[in-house]
Design an enzyme around this catalytic site. Structure first.
Site, PDB file in Angstrom:
ATOM      1  CB  ALA A  65      32.178  46.645  56.528  1.00 27.97           C
ATOM      2  N   GLY A 110      34.502  50.882  58.599  1.00 30.82           N
ATOM      3  CA  GLY A 110      35.478  50.640  57.525  1.00 30.82           C
ATOM      4  C   GLY A 110      35.804  51.901  56.738  1.00 30.82           C
ATOM      5  CD  GLU A 113      38.243  49.595  60.466  1.00 29.83           C
ATOM      6  OE1 GLU A 113      37.235  49.284  59.805  1.00 29.83           O
ATOM      7  OE2 GLU A 113      38.792  48.813  61.258  1.00 29.83           O
ATOM      8  CD  GLU A 133      33.670  49.298  63.316  1.00 30.60           C
ATOM      9  OE1 GLU A 133      33.685  50.172  64.200  1.00 30.60           O
ATOM     10  OE2 GLU A 133      34.255  49.417  62.237  1.00 30.60           O
TER      11      GLU A 133
HETATM   12  N1  COA Z   1      26.211  48.957  55.095  1.00 37.91           N
HETATM   13  C1  COA Z   1      25.184  48.743  54.265  1.00 37.91           C
HETATM   14  N2  COA Z   1      24.272  49.666  53.960  1.00 37.91           N
HETATM   15  C2  COA Z   1      24.417  50.867  54.535  1.00 37.91           C
HETATM   16  C3  COA Z   1      25.452  51.170  55.429  1.00 37.91           C
HETATM   17  C4  COA Z   1      26.393  50.155  55.709  1.00 37.91           C
HETATM   18  N3  COA Z   1      27.428  50.343  56.504  1.00 37.91           N
HETATM   19  N4  COA Z   1      25.304  52.446  55.845  1.00 37.91           N
HETATM   20  C5  COA Z   1      24.219  52.928  55.235  1.00 37.91           C
HETATM   21  N5  COA Z   1      23.684  51.978  54.436  1.00 37.91           N
HETATM   22  C6  COA Z   1      22.484  52.082  53.593  1.00 37.91           C
HETATM   23  C7  COA Z   1      21.224  52.073  54.426  1.00 37.91           C
HETATM   24  O1  COA Z   1      20.852  50.745  54.776  1.00 37.91           O
HETATM   25  C8  COA Z   1      20.266  52.734  53.480  1.00 37.91           C
HETATM   26  O2  COA Z   1      19.885  51.798  52.495  1.00 37.91           O
HETATM   27  P1  COA Z   1      18.331  51.711  52.037  1.00 37.91           P
HETATM   28  O3  COA Z   1      18.051  53.067  51.442  1.00 37.91           O
HETATM   29  O4  COA Z   1      18.349  50.603  51.030  1.00 37.91           O
HETATM   30  O5  COA Z   1      17.539  51.442  53.302  1.00 37.91           O
HETATM   31  C9  COA Z   1      21.137  53.779  52.775  1.00 37.91           C
HETATM   32  O6  COA Z   1      22.483  53.335  52.912  1.00 37.91           O
HETATM   33  C10 COA Z   1      21.020  55.160  53.387  1.00 37.91           C
HETATM   34  O7  COA Z   1      21.333  55.061  54.788  1.00 37.91           O
HETATM   35  P2  COA Z   1      20.359  55.576  55.961  1.00 37.91           P
HETATM   36  O8  COA Z   1      20.696  54.822  57.194  1.00 37.91           O
HETATM   37  O9  COA Z   1      18.941  55.546  55.499  1.00 37.91           O
HETATM   38  O10 COA Z   1      20.852  57.108  56.059  1.00 37.91           O
HETATM   39  P3  COA Z   1      20.713  58.061  57.335  1.00 37.91           P
HETATM   40  O11 COA Z   1      21.019  59.421  56.822  1.00 37.91           O
HETATM   41  O12 COA Z   1      19.433  57.833  58.038  1.00 37.91           O
HETATM   42  O13 COA Z   1      21.902  57.594  58.334  1.00 37.91           O
HETATM   43  C11 COA Z   1      24.126  56.857  58.889  1.00 37.91           C
HETATM   44  C12 COA Z   1      23.242  57.731  57.957  1.00 37.91           C
HETATM   45  C13 COA Z   1      25.547  56.906  58.328  1.00 37.91           C
HETATM   46  C14 COA Z   1      24.110  57.441  60.302  1.00 37.91           C
HETATM   47  C15 COA Z   1      23.567  55.414  58.921  1.00 37.91           C
HETATM   48  O14 COA Z   1      23.427  54.972  57.573  1.00 37.91           O
HETATM   49  C16 COA Z   1      24.444  54.414  59.631  1.00 37.91           C
HETATM   50  O15 COA Z   1      24.469  54.396  60.849  1.00 37.91           O
HETATM   51  N6  COA Z   1      25.154  53.530  58.858  1.00 37.91           N
HETATM   52  C17 COA Z   1      25.878  52.446  59.409  1.00 37.91           C
HETATM   53  C18 COA Z   1      27.164  52.901  60.026  1.00 37.91           C
HETATM   54  C19 COA Z   1      27.911  51.724  60.611  1.00 37.91           C
HETATM   55  O16 COA Z   1      27.497  51.099  61.567  1.00 37.91           O
HETATM   56  N7  COA Z   1      29.075  51.429  60.014  1.00 37.91           N
HETATM   57  C20 COA Z   1      29.955  50.409  60.494  1.00 37.91           C
HETATM   58  C21 COA Z   1      29.719  49.137  59.766  1.00 37.91           C
HETATM   59  S1  COA Z   1      30.838  47.911  60.329  1.00 37.91           S
END
Ligand code: COA
Length: 258
Positions: A65, A110, A113, A133
């Site tokens: 999400a 999400g 999911e 989460e």
């Molecule tokens: N919601 C909003 N933005 C997200 C996102 C999410 N769930 N997941 C990634 N992004 C965004 C980042 O904020 C970043 O944006 P920016 O460039 O404007 O800073 C961009 O996508 C790239 O992500 P980044 O974190 O820089 O990539 P990474 O390769 O370092 O890490 C992940 C990849 C997937 C490990 C990491 O993005 C992550 O942990 N995401 C969240 C996962 C999560 O908790 N999901 C459950 C949500 S309920």
């Protein structure tokens, strides 16, 4: 017509591509609503015999999400968000045509999911799955607590949900979370091959198989309502504010239990 997804019908297959590559295809509410409307639009379209859902680019199917969108939600908005996620994923699960998730990278929160709401999952070797989460001080809100246990069993689901760990594609295959692991160039062809086989079967029989299998789990539907309420209530907690703030500030979260 849609702003966050791309859609196309080709050879009786409806393709939906989440088109927010710069945000790792994070699912904001508009994206959820657009996926829901897209799926509902082909329910009665006899020219469509199957659906493939994927994410744009090579890095993510959907990284969850949209944390930036929901970070400031209150309880009411959090509950509405969960309701919309449930409605979208239910529309996929109840689609009378087979829906396959083509998981091209991260499927987190999400995103996992969404993949689980599809009838089948095919992924690339570098796909990663997780329900992180709890790192944000919240629970899954799009039926993850329900469908994960259905797919991989209660004990494994609880470990997955409580540790927030990511697993790789081969572990997902062993657990039964995905049906097939393929190389990136085979991802869409493998999904098309499965749908081409199903296309040769009687459409009413396929719709009935989906309805009957879903019916088994419907009697356990109370869990969905509990999840929506619990998810919404987190939006009043300090740990949730800390968890989302920490993600956006790119630092570890410090939870206090309130
Ligand atoms: N919601 C909003 N933005 C997200 C996102 C999410 N769930 N997941 C990634 N992004 C965004 C980042 O904020 C970043 O944006 P920016 O460039 O404007 O800073 C961009 O996508 C790239 O992500 P980044 O974190 O820089 O990539 P990474 O390769 O370092 O890490 C992940 C990849 C997937 C490990 C990491 O993005 C992550 O942990 N995401 C969240 C996962 C999560 O908790 N999901 C459950 C949500 S309920």
């Amino acid at each position: 017509m849609y702003h966050t997804i791309l859609t196309e019908i080709k050879a009786q297959i409806f393709y939906i591509t989440i088109n927010r590559e710069d945000k790792l295809n994070a699912l904001n509410i508009q994206t959820l609503t657009e996926i829901k409307n897209a799926i509902l639009s082909i329910y009665n379209n006899h020219d469509v015999r199957g659906v493939i859902i994927t994410g744009k680019g090579t890095k993510a199917f959907a990284a969850g999400a949209d944390i930036a969108e929901f970070a400031n939600f209150n309880v009411e908005e959090g509950t509405r968000m969960s309701e919309e996620g449930h409605a979208t994923l239910r529309a996929i699960d109840h689609c009378p045509k087979p829906v396959i998730a083509a998981v091209n990278g991260f499927a987190l929160g999400g995103g996992n999911e969404l993949a689980m709401s599809c009838h089948l999952r095919v992924c690339v070797e570098k796909a990663r799955f997780g329900q992180p989460e709890v790192n944000l001080g919240i629970t899954p809100g799009y039926a993850g607590t329900q469908r994960l246990a259905q797919l991989i069993g209660k004990g494994r689901a609880l470990e997955f949900l409580m540790t927030g760990d990511m697993i790789d594609a081969n572990t997902a295959l062993q657990l039964g979370l995905v049906n097939h692991v393929v190389s990136p160039d085979q991802l869409i062809p493998k999904c098309e091959e499965i749908l081409d086989k199903i296309k040769t079967k009687a459409p009413m029989a396929i719709a009935s198989v989906i309805r009957c299998v879903n019916a088994y789990y419907e009697k356990r539907a109370d869990g969905n309502n509990i999840e929506i309420n619990e998810f919404g209530n987190f939006f009043g907690s300090e740990d949730f504010i800390e968890g989302t703030k920490a993600f956006l500030e790119k630092r570890p979260a410090h939870f206090r239990g309130n």
